[in-house]
Each structure stands twice: as C-alpha cells, then as structure tokens.
Design an enzyme around this catalytic site. Sequence first.
Site, short mmCIF file in Angstrom:
data_model
loop_
_atom_site.label_atom_id
_atom_site.label_comp_id
_atom_site.label_asym_id
_atom_site.label_seq_id
_atom_site.Cartn_x
_atom_site.Cartn_y
_atom_site.Cartn_z
N LEU A 33 0.82 -1.22 0.00
CA LEU A 33 0.00 0.00 0.00
C LEU A 33 0.85 1.26 0.00
O LEU A 33 1.88 1.34 0.66
CB LEU A 33 -0.92 0.01 1.23
CG LEU A 33 -1.90 -1.17 1.35
CD1 LEU A 33 -2.79 -0.99 2.59
CD2 LEU A 33 -2.74 -1.34 0.10
N HIS A 37 -3.40 4.22 -2.45
CA HIS A 37 -4.35 3.38 -1.72
C HIS A 37 -4.90 4.12 -0.50
O HIS A 37 -6.09 4.07 -0.22
CB HIS A 37 -3.66 2.10 -1.24
CG HIS A 37 -3.11 1.23 -2.32
ND1 HIS A 37 -1.77 1.05 -2.50
CD2 HIS A 37 -3.72 0.48 -3.27
CE1 HIS A 37 -1.57 0.20 -3.51
NE2 HIS A 37 -2.74 -0.15 -4.00
N ASP A 151 -6.36 3.13 -12.67
CA ASP A 151 -6.69 1.95 -13.46
C ASP A 151 -8.02 2.23 -14.17
O ASP A 151 -9.06 1.66 -13.84
CB ASP A 151 -6.78 0.72 -12.57
CG ASP A 151 -5.43 0.39 -11.95
OD1 ASP A 151 -4.67 -0.35 -12.56
OD2 ASP A 151 -5.12 0.93 -10.86
N SER A 186 2.48 3.75 -7.73
CA SER A 186 2.15 2.36 -8.09
C SER A 186 2.95 1.46 -7.17
O SER A 186 4.10 1.77 -6.82
CB SER A 186 2.55 2.10 -9.54
OG SER A 186 2.64 0.70 -9.78
N SER A 187 2.36 0.33 -6.81
CA SER A 187 3.10 -0.64 -5.98
C SER A 187 4.37 -1.08 -6.69
O SER A 187 5.36 -1.43 -6.06
CB SER A 187 2.23 -1.86 -5.70
OG SER A 187 1.05 -1.47 -5.04
P1 AMP Z 1 -3.78 -2.22 -6.76
O1 AMP Z 1 -3.32 -2.57 -5.38
O2 AMP Z 1 -2.70 -1.73 -7.65
O3 AMP Z 1 -4.65 -3.31 -7.37
O4 AMP Z 1 -4.74 -0.97 -6.59
C1 AMP Z 1 -5.84 -1.00 -5.70
C2 AMP Z 1 -6.68 0.22 -5.94
O5 AMP Z 1 -5.90 1.39 -5.71
C3 AMP Z 1 -7.19 0.31 -7.39
O6 AMP Z 1 -8.52 0.80 -7.39
C4 AMP Z 1 -6.23 1.30 -8.01
O7 AMP Z 1 -6.80 1.99 -9.10
C5 AMP Z 1 -5.97 2.22 -6.84
N1 AMP Z 1 -4.71 2.95 -7.05
C6 AMP Z 1 -3.50 2.42 -7.37
N2 AMP Z 1 -2.59 3.40 -7.55
C7 AMP Z 1 -3.25 4.57 -7.35
C8 AMP Z 1 -2.87 5.94 -7.40
N3 AMP Z 1 -1.63 6.31 -7.70
N4 AMP Z 1 -3.82 6.87 -7.13
C9 AMP Z 1 -5.09 6.51 -6.84
N5 AMP Z 1 -5.52 5.23 -6.78
C10 AMP Z 1 -4.61 4.27 -7.02
#
Ligand code: AMP
Length: 300
Positions: A33, A37, A151, A186-187
């Site tokens: 996270l 997130h 996304d 981004s992770s």
């Molecule tokens: P993930 O863990 O990458 O699957 O992301 C989980 C949620 O967090 C998804 O709805 C992503 O679109 C959102 N998310 C990921 N990176 C960002 C970011 N930089 N800004 C806003 N939301 C994000």
Amino acid sequence: MRTLRTVPELRATLAESRLDRRSIGLVPTMGSLHEGHASLIRRARERCDVVVVSLFVNPAQFDEAADLAAYPRDDAGDEATAARAGADILFAPPVEVVYPPGFATTVTVAGVSEPLEGMSRGRRHFDGVATVVTKLLNMVGPDVAFFGQKDAQQVLVVRSLVRDLDLPVEIEVCPTVREPDGLALSSRNVLLDSDERDRALALSRALRGAEAAVTAGERDPIRVRQAALALLDDAGVEPEYLELVAAENLAPVSVIDRPVLLAVAARIGDVRLIDNVILSGAPAPSDSEPLPSAAVRSLA
Ligand code: AMP
C-alpha cells in the site's frame, strides 16, 4: 483495526454492522500500500461507517508467472498503512479461501475488457479482475466500493459488471495520486532503480504534453498522440500502447470533442507501468482561432 482471513469471520463481523444499519465501504487492493491506496481508504472513511480494505494479490489476473512472483509484498507495512488511513477491517484471505479446490467460475466482461490492457495482457487479465472483484463484492456486501482512476479501464470493467449483474453497490472513483514530479504512485514503483525511475517520468510527461496540446486547442487525436509519443521517444521509452479512446466506452475517436481517455502502458526495464489522463473535449476559447505557435512547435 482487525485483520481477518476467512469469509465466515468477515461475514460474522459485518453482520453486526449491518444490523445496526451502518454503511460499509470496501477498498479492494493487492497490497504494498502507498499514498494512492491511502487516499481511497481515507475517502471510504469519510463516506462510510465501516471501512474494509481487502488485500489479495490475485493470481488469476497476472498473465506472466514472473510478474506475479516479483509483485511487491509488504504485509506488516500494509497493516500499518491501512490502520493509519482509517480502515476498520483488513481482509487478507489466503489464495485457497478465494479459489478453493474445484473453483470453476469466471466472470467475463465483453467490450470494455478488450482494447488497451486486454490486448496487451490478454483476455485472462480482466477475466481475473472481474471474477475477483465480483467475489470480493459478494463476500463483503459493501454499500460503496472505491477504485482509483489510475486503473481507468478497470473502473469501466467494474462498472459494467456491477450494472450487468445487478450488484447492489455504488462505485466511487478517486483521482490518481502522483509524486511531486508527476510519477503516478504504483506498488510496482519500488521495483524501479534510479535510472529507470527517471525514464518512468516520461509517461506522465507525455500525458501532460498531450493535455497541454488539447488545452491549446488541438482536437485531432492523431496529432495529440504524436506529441505524446515524441515525449516518450525523447526518453527512449517505447510504449506497449498509447491510445486515445472515448472515456465512457473506450471506442476509437476521430476528434476530441468529448472526454477522451489517453492511456499508456510501457515497460521500464522489467517493470510494467500504466498511466492515463482524461482529455477534456470542452470547446477551447481559441477553437476558431489558429493554434498558438508554442503549441504548434510542441506538436511538430
Ligand atoms: P492495486 O493494489 O494496484 O490493485 O490498486 C488498488 C486500488 O488502488 C485500485 O482501485 C487502483 O486503481 C488504486 N490505485 C493504485 N494506484 C493509485 C494511485 N496512484 N492513485 C489513486 N488510486 C490508485
């Protein structure tokens, strides 16, 4: 904050909240996270009485085994970040809880799953996303689920499945959180070395360049795309795709006269990154006038 790992535990805990008519918010994540997130969790905290964050690295949505193996994990850090941002429950099921032996059902969303990420990563990617999101929504039964605009195509896939399957949940989309220099959080960013991180900046730079061209009055998607591609090329980045499509359904566009999604994916070293921006097609004040010369130069 409580960490739960099974569906019966989760349902028993949420049943009490439901009896008390407390609203439930869900933030689905794959962990590792970051502030992006956290912004979703804080928004859920503002809107809902009970905030559930799910943490599940979904094997079904990875098209490459090496990518799944390299996906960053930080369980201890995630507990701290989720709690700090205001989560009440961290739901972190093991793979066999989500996909028990004999699991045989897949949710496929036609249409919006197919271009961009669907072309680049293959059909199975969004089948995996749609299936796990449907399961998480059924496990938690939230009133509102929060997703990131980062996304953008995933948001359209989720909205489609919620509509088509009559799932009783509201989808709220939150803006992309960026580093001060523009890099979308981004992770996967932790996997970039410092040279790669510099090159990764080309993605947001290309999106901003395209945005500037549209703000300056350019309405031809081919020319806007060329401007963005040139900025990627300057940094030696070759995109997997860089496309302008209608923001509401990802259909091709011939003129930017409505909201258009500019979406990009590129590999920087071994790390695959995506980013996007919505280009507003609102008529520019200078629509009937020639482009300012600076904008024309940036498109050359
Ligand atoms: P993930 O863990 O990458 O699957 O992301 C989980 C949620 O967090 C998804 O709805 C992503 O679109 C959102 N998310 C990921 N990176 C960002 C970011 N930089 N800004 C806003 N939301 C994000």
